[in-house]
Design a protein around this motif. Sequence first.
Motif, short mmCIF file in Angstrom:
data_model
loop_
_atom_site.label_atom_id
_atom_site.label_comp_id
_atom_site.label_asym_id
_atom_site.label_seq_id
_atom_site.Cartn_x
_atom_site.Cartn_y
_atom_site.Cartn_z
N ASP A 229 0.84 -1.20 0.00
CA ASP A 229 0.00 0.00 0.00
C ASP A 229 0.87 1.26 0.00
N LEU A 230 1.92 1.24 0.81
CA LEU A 230 2.81 2.40 0.89
C LEU A 230 3.57 2.59 -0.42
N ARG A 236 2.36 7.04 -6.61
CA ARG A 236 1.38 8.06 -6.98
C ARG A 236 1.91 9.46 -6.68
N LEU A 237 2.54 9.62 -5.52
CA LEU A 237 3.04 10.93 -5.13
C LEU A 237 4.23 11.37 -6.00
N LEU A 238 5.12 10.45 -6.32
CA LEU A 238 6.33 10.81 -7.07
C LEU A 238 6.06 11.06 -8.54
N THR A 239 4.92 10.60 -9.05
CA THR A 239 4.61 10.81 -10.47
C THR A 239 3.47 11.80 -10.65
N LEU A 277 2.57 10.66 2.99
CA LEU A 277 2.56 9.31 2.41
C LEU A 277 1.48 8.46 3.06
N LEU A 278 1.32 8.54 4.39
CA LEU A 278 0.28 7.78 5.07
C LEU A 278 -1.10 8.21 4.62
N ARG A 279 -1.32 9.55 4.53
CA ARG A 279 -2.63 10.03 4.10
C ARG A 279 -2.97 9.55 2.69
N GLY A 284 -6.11 5.86 -0.74
CA GLY A 284 -6.15 4.97 -1.89
C GLY A 284 -6.69 3.59 -1.61
N VAL A 285 -7.01 3.29 -0.35
CA VAL A 285 -7.53 1.98 0.03
C VAL A 285 -9.04 2.03 0.11
#
Length: 335
Positions: A229-230, A236-239, A277-279, A284-285
Motif C-alpha cells: 500500500d505504501l 502516486r506521489l512521485l509521479t 505518504l500515510l494520508r 487509496g484503500v
Amino acid sequence: MESPTLADWVGDLDAFATRRWQREPAAFTPGRPVSPFDLDALDAAFEAGLLRTPYLEMVRSDKVTIPPVAYTTTRVVNGTRHEGFADRAKVLALLRTGATLLLRCVDQWHGPTGRLVARLSEELDRRIEAFFFLTPAGGQGLAVHRDDADVFVLQVAGRKTWYVHDAPSAAEWSLGELPDDEHSAQRLHTVLEPGDVLYVPRAFAHRAVGADGLSGHLSLTVRDLSLPDLRTALDRLLTEGLDLPSRPLGQPALTAACTALLDHARARLDTVGAEELLRTARAGVDRTGRPGDPADPRGPDTFAGHARNWPGGAPAPGPVGRTWRRLRAAARTGH
C-alpha cells in the motif's frame, strides 16, 4: 437497531487508545446488543436461498479440508446446473462432527452488518470486513494463528473460550497458523458469553474453542496498511503532475522518459513527508469493499424508493426499440 460506535463496546475511548489499541487484548461486556448478525439472521440467509460459495465455507483445525460438495447443493436455473448453494441439512450434519461454519464478508450481503461496518470504517478510518463463525461445543475452526488485522469479536450465541498469545517478537512475521516450534506466551484466557466483546490486537496469536451449545460470533477485522500500500502511494506521489507518453516509442524517447521521470521523482521526494505518504495510502484503500448501503431501506437509491416516483405510461422508445419497429415493418411489407 442503530449501529453502535466503538465507545459503545469498549467504554472510555481515551483509555482504550492508550492502554489497549494494538498493545493488549481485552474483553468487554457492553450491556447492550452488539451484533446485527445473529442466528435468526443466519437462518434467514439460508432460507433466502441465495447463500453460496465463496461466502460459505466449513473449516476444521485438524488440517482436514472439507470440500464444498459436502455442505452445498446444486440447482438447475433456466436449464443450467449451478453448484455451491448452501445446504442447511449438510451444514448441520458437519457441525455435529465438530466442523465450524464460516461465512465470509457478511458486510457485502447482509444490510445491517454492512451499515455497521460502514459506520465503524468511517469512525476508525480503516477498511473493515465482517466474518461469522458458528462452532459446536469442543469444536475449533482454526488452529492458533495470526491475523493481519485488529479484530473485534462480537459474541451472539453460546459460549466460546478464547486464548490470546503474544505478538511476534520479530519485525518480519507471517500470517496464518503458527509453526510448531513457535510458543508464544499466553496473554488472555477468557470465556465469551452472548453480548460480550473481545479485542485482539493485530498479529497477536489466538484461537477459540466452542464451550457450550452452538457458539456463534461475528468477527470484525480492522485492516491497516501494508508495504505494498505504501509503495503504491509513493508511486502516486512521485509521479503526480508528470505528463509523459504512456508508450514511449524508440530508444531516444525511452531515455528521455527515464530522465524526466527521475528528475521529477527526485524533486518531488524532497517535499514528501511520512504523514503525507500515510494520508495518500489511506485515501487509496477501499475501506469497505462494498457498495454504499443507505440507512433508510426505502430511500431514494433503492428500487422501492424509485418506484414511488416512477413516471406512468409506456417508456419512451430507445434506439433499440426504434430499430426493432423498422425491422418488423420491413418484414411485413417485404422491403
